[in-house]
Scaffold this motif. Structure first.
Motif, short mmCIF file in Angstrom:
data_model
loop_
_atom_site.label_atom_id
_atom_site.label_comp_id
_atom_site.label_asym_id
_atom_site.label_seq_id
_atom_site.Cartn_x
_atom_site.Cartn_y
_atom_site.Cartn_z
N THR A 119 0.84 -1.19 0.00
CA THR A 119 0.00 0.00 0.00
C THR A 119 0.87 1.25 0.00
N ARG A 120 0.29 2.37 -0.36
CA ARG A 120 1.05 3.62 -0.37
C ARG A 120 1.41 4.04 1.06
N VAL A 121 2.59 4.63 1.20
CA VAL A 121 3.12 4.95 2.52
C VAL A 121 3.54 6.42 2.58
N ALA A 122 3.31 7.03 3.73
CA ALA A 122 3.73 8.41 3.98
C ALA A 122 4.54 8.46 5.26
N VAL A 123 5.34 9.53 5.40
CA VAL A 123 6.16 9.72 6.61
C VAL A 123 5.92 11.15 7.11
N PRO A 124 4.78 11.39 7.76
CA PRO A 124 4.45 12.74 8.23
C PRO A 124 5.10 13.08 9.57
N ASN A 125 5.11 14.37 9.87
CA ASN A 125 5.61 14.88 11.16
C ASN A 125 4.44 15.18 12.09
N TYR A 126 4.38 14.51 13.22
CA TYR A 126 3.44 14.89 14.29
C TYR A 126 4.14 15.78 15.30
N SER A 127 5.35 15.41 15.65
CA SER A 127 6.14 16.23 16.57
C SER A 127 7.56 16.32 16.06
N ARG A 128 8.30 17.22 16.64
CA ARG A 128 9.71 17.36 16.30
C ARG A 128 10.52 17.51 17.59
N GLY A 129 11.67 16.85 17.60
CA GLY A 129 12.55 17.00 18.73
C GLY A 129 12.43 15.88 19.74
N CYS A 130 13.33 15.90 20.70
CA CYS A 130 13.36 14.90 21.76
C CYS A 130 14.06 15.52 22.97
N PRO A 131 13.48 15.38 24.16
CA PRO A 131 14.12 15.95 25.34
C PRO A 131 15.23 15.07 25.91
N PHE A 132 15.37 13.86 25.37
CA PHE A 132 16.40 12.95 25.87
C PHE A 132 17.67 13.11 25.06
N ARG A 133 18.79 12.79 25.67
CA ARG A 133 20.08 13.07 25.04
C ARG A 133 20.91 11.80 24.88
N CYS A 134 20.37 10.81 24.17
CA CYS A 134 21.15 9.61 23.89
C CYS A 134 22.44 10.02 23.18
N ARG A 135 23.55 9.47 23.64
CA ARG A 135 24.84 10.01 23.23
C ARG A 135 25.22 9.68 21.79
N PHE A 136 24.58 8.69 21.20
CA PHE A 136 24.88 8.34 19.81
C PHE A 136 24.01 9.11 18.83
N CYS A 137 23.04 9.86 19.33
CA CYS A 137 22.03 10.49 18.50
C CYS A 137 22.35 11.97 18.26
N SER A 138 21.67 12.55 17.29
CA SER A 138 21.87 13.97 16.99
C SER A 138 20.56 14.72 16.83
N GLN A 139 19.43 14.00 16.81
CA GLN A 139 18.17 14.65 16.51
C GLN A 139 17.78 15.67 17.57
N TRP A 140 18.09 15.36 18.84
CA TRP A 140 17.73 16.31 19.89
C TRP A 140 18.45 17.63 19.71
#
Length: 540
Positions: free
Chosen positions: A193-214
């Motif tokens: 089926t057709r697929v979408a990747v929408p944004n509901y929220s942005r950001g993260c308050p957690f600071r996992c050390r391997f990540c950069s999204q926050w």
């Protein structure tokens, strides 16, 4: 003004195994441009359509764009840079712009390697791109650009980075235009089926050390449930989308708002299914609400379990335990939701025993699906700074979750990859039988669809980039194909570390995006923000 948006023709053998994913930056940035009056926009998805440079050059000659925008995550950066170089060769008067997480933090390196890039969008792209485009349309960008927030460029051979643009305060003001996409190309293989990747929220308050999204988004913000489900309804009714994956890093952190989102989906009865990535702790917290989540169409949850050893969980700053992970998987399965677990492999302390332990663990947990992701040391992450002396491979095109970048202390890269591929083979060989005995008819169909995607891409060797695995008689060899010029000596590593090409630090300041260094801490009890509130980054 003719605007062309290009998704570069980069492939890695990772997420593509489940189908072709629509690039979300295009409808969101393109929609912002259209709302601002820039209506002559053409999108070329060179990735999904496997468009080589000769064909792309022909498109550029025919369309003659005035502005070309491209995006880049870290493994895509070289292809993005070469794509914009092609633009300059075909349309020398066109303005070339690149955005995305990698150029946001590595703009010095990008402009040094690719001086044909006219502008870099640093951070959240919608408002910055509109401001820059207005200046370009007026022909005043050379005089205006020092005052346009959130960009970087070369001036007289010197890199200039303007102060950061503030985050978009109200995500309900986003105006995505999903009609920019050729929807027949974006099919989610497990459900066909057709697929979408929408944004509901942005950001993260957690600071996992391997990540950069926050660091990229800086503050957690979410849309109202009604506003978001309005967008989902349009995707279903106007574009026949049957499945969506939330692009969010942490969609469930605001429990009351996530419940409201699920209730809104239930009320509208759109018949759409969806999946999320989220934290183990949120699943444990929401045990009583899981039936509602499933009723709302949530059928797939990917859990950031990350490590087999508690030592590595602590290293990652995950704030979870092994037992937490096991219980979260059980709760999801009991509520008819596919439970997928993620392991990060290839850290310096990796051994054959730890690789084997991840296999035993996912079997013990009875996970529906498992992914073994190679640790990918984003050059702008905190953990990278700790391990930089061990990261001699600086060929970013292989920073793709399926290639061992770091050589463990007691294993070769080849041994790590062979161990992980063995885990995949054993795990999914057993699932070929187990999936048929799933009692829930929908979940059984979905699991078998996931298995088909796995088998299909294994046979054509797209899965995990299996083309690099060569069988020579009874011996298996792996040709990683690293660019030799980007494998650094210890002396080069030491010199590069002094240069600090990544414009970040890890004590609250975010230089590249302009985050303030005096954001307040969040008390441990404040894990559920009030309706409409923003969450500042946590200092740990």
């Amino acid at each position: 003004m003719r605007i062309m948006m290009i998704q570069p023709n980069y492939h890695s053998g990772g997420a593509e195994i489940a189908g072709n994913w629509p690039p979300s930056w295009v409808p969101y940035v393109g929609g912002a441009l259209k709302t601002a009056g820039f209506t002559d926009i053409r999108f070329v998805d060179a990735m999904t359509n496997h468009i080589e440079d000769a064909e792309l050059a022909k498109m550029l000659r025919e369309h003659q764009p005035d502005v070309v925008l491209a995006t880049a995550i870290t493994p895509m950066i070289y292809k993005s840079q070469s794509t914009l170089k092609l633009v300059k060769e075909i349309c020398p008067e066109a303005t070339t712009i690149i955005g995305g997480v990698h150029p946001t933090y590595m703009y010095r390196e990008v402009l040094g390697e690719a001086p044909w890039v006219d502008y870099i969008i640093r951070g959240e792209g919608e408002e910055i791109t509109v401001n820059l485009m207005r200046s370009l349309a007026a022909g005043t960008d050379k005089s205006d650009r020092a005052n346009i927030l959130g960009i970087a460029y070369l001036e007289d051979g010197q890199v200039v980075a303007t102060p950061a643009h503030p985050p978009i305060k109200d995500l309900n003001t986003l105006t995505p235009d999903w009609s920019l996409l050729d929807w027949k190309r974006y099919i989610y293989t497990p459900l066909n089926t057709r697929v979408a990747v929408p944004n509901y929220s942005r950001g993260c308050p957690f600071r996992c050390r391997f990540c950069s999204q926050w660091k990229f988004w800086r503050k957690y913000r979410s849309r109202s449930p009604k506003n978001f489900v309005d967008e989902i309804e349009k995707l279903v009714k106007e574009h026949q989308v049957g499945f969506f994956i939330l692009a969010d890093e942490e969609p469930t952190i605001n429990k009351s708002r996530f419940i409201a989102l699920c209730e809104e989906l239930c009320d509208r009865n759109l018949g759409i299914h969806w999946g999320i990535n989220t934290r183990v702790t949120d699943i444990l917290r929401d045990e009583k609400e899981l039936p509602l989540y499933r009723k709302a169409g949530l059928v797939h949850v990917s859990l950031g379990t990350e490590a087999a050893a508690q030592l590595n969980l602590n290293l990652f700053r995950k704030e979870t335990t092994i037992e937490d992970n096991k219980r979260a998987v059980r709760l999801l399965r009991e509520n008819g939701i596919l439970a997928e677990v993620q392991f990060i492999m290839g850290l310096p302390n990796e051994t054959p025993e730890t690789i084997e332990e991840t296999y035993r663990m996912c079997r013990d947990w009875q996970a529906d699906m498992t992914n073994w992701n190679m640790y990918t040391p984003w050059p702008f992450s905190e953990l990278f700074q700790d391990l930089a002396d061990k990261v001699e491979i600086r060929d970013y095109s292989h920073y793709n979750f399926v290639t061992p970048i770091i050589k463990p202390d007691n294993m070769t890269r080849e041994e790590v990859l062979k161990g992980v591929l063995r885990n995949y083979a054993r795990f999914y060989t057993r699932k070929m039988i187990e999936y048929w005995f799933e009692k829930d008819p929908f979940k059984r169909r979905y699991l078998l669809g996931c298995l088909w995607a796995f088998v299909k891409t294994t046979l054509n060797k797209r899965f995990y980039n299996l083309k690099r695995v060569k069988q020579k008689g009874l011996h298996t060899e792996i040709e990683f194909g690293f660019d030799e010029s980007r494998i650094l000596s210890p002396e080069q590593l030491a010199e590069l570390k002094k240069q600090r090409l990544a414009d970040v630090d890890f004590v609250g300041t975010i230089s590249a995006c302009g985050g303030p260094n005096d954001l307040p801490e969040i008390p441990d009890s404040q894990h559920e923000p009030q309706e409409g509130s923003e969450i500042p980054m946590m200092k740990i």
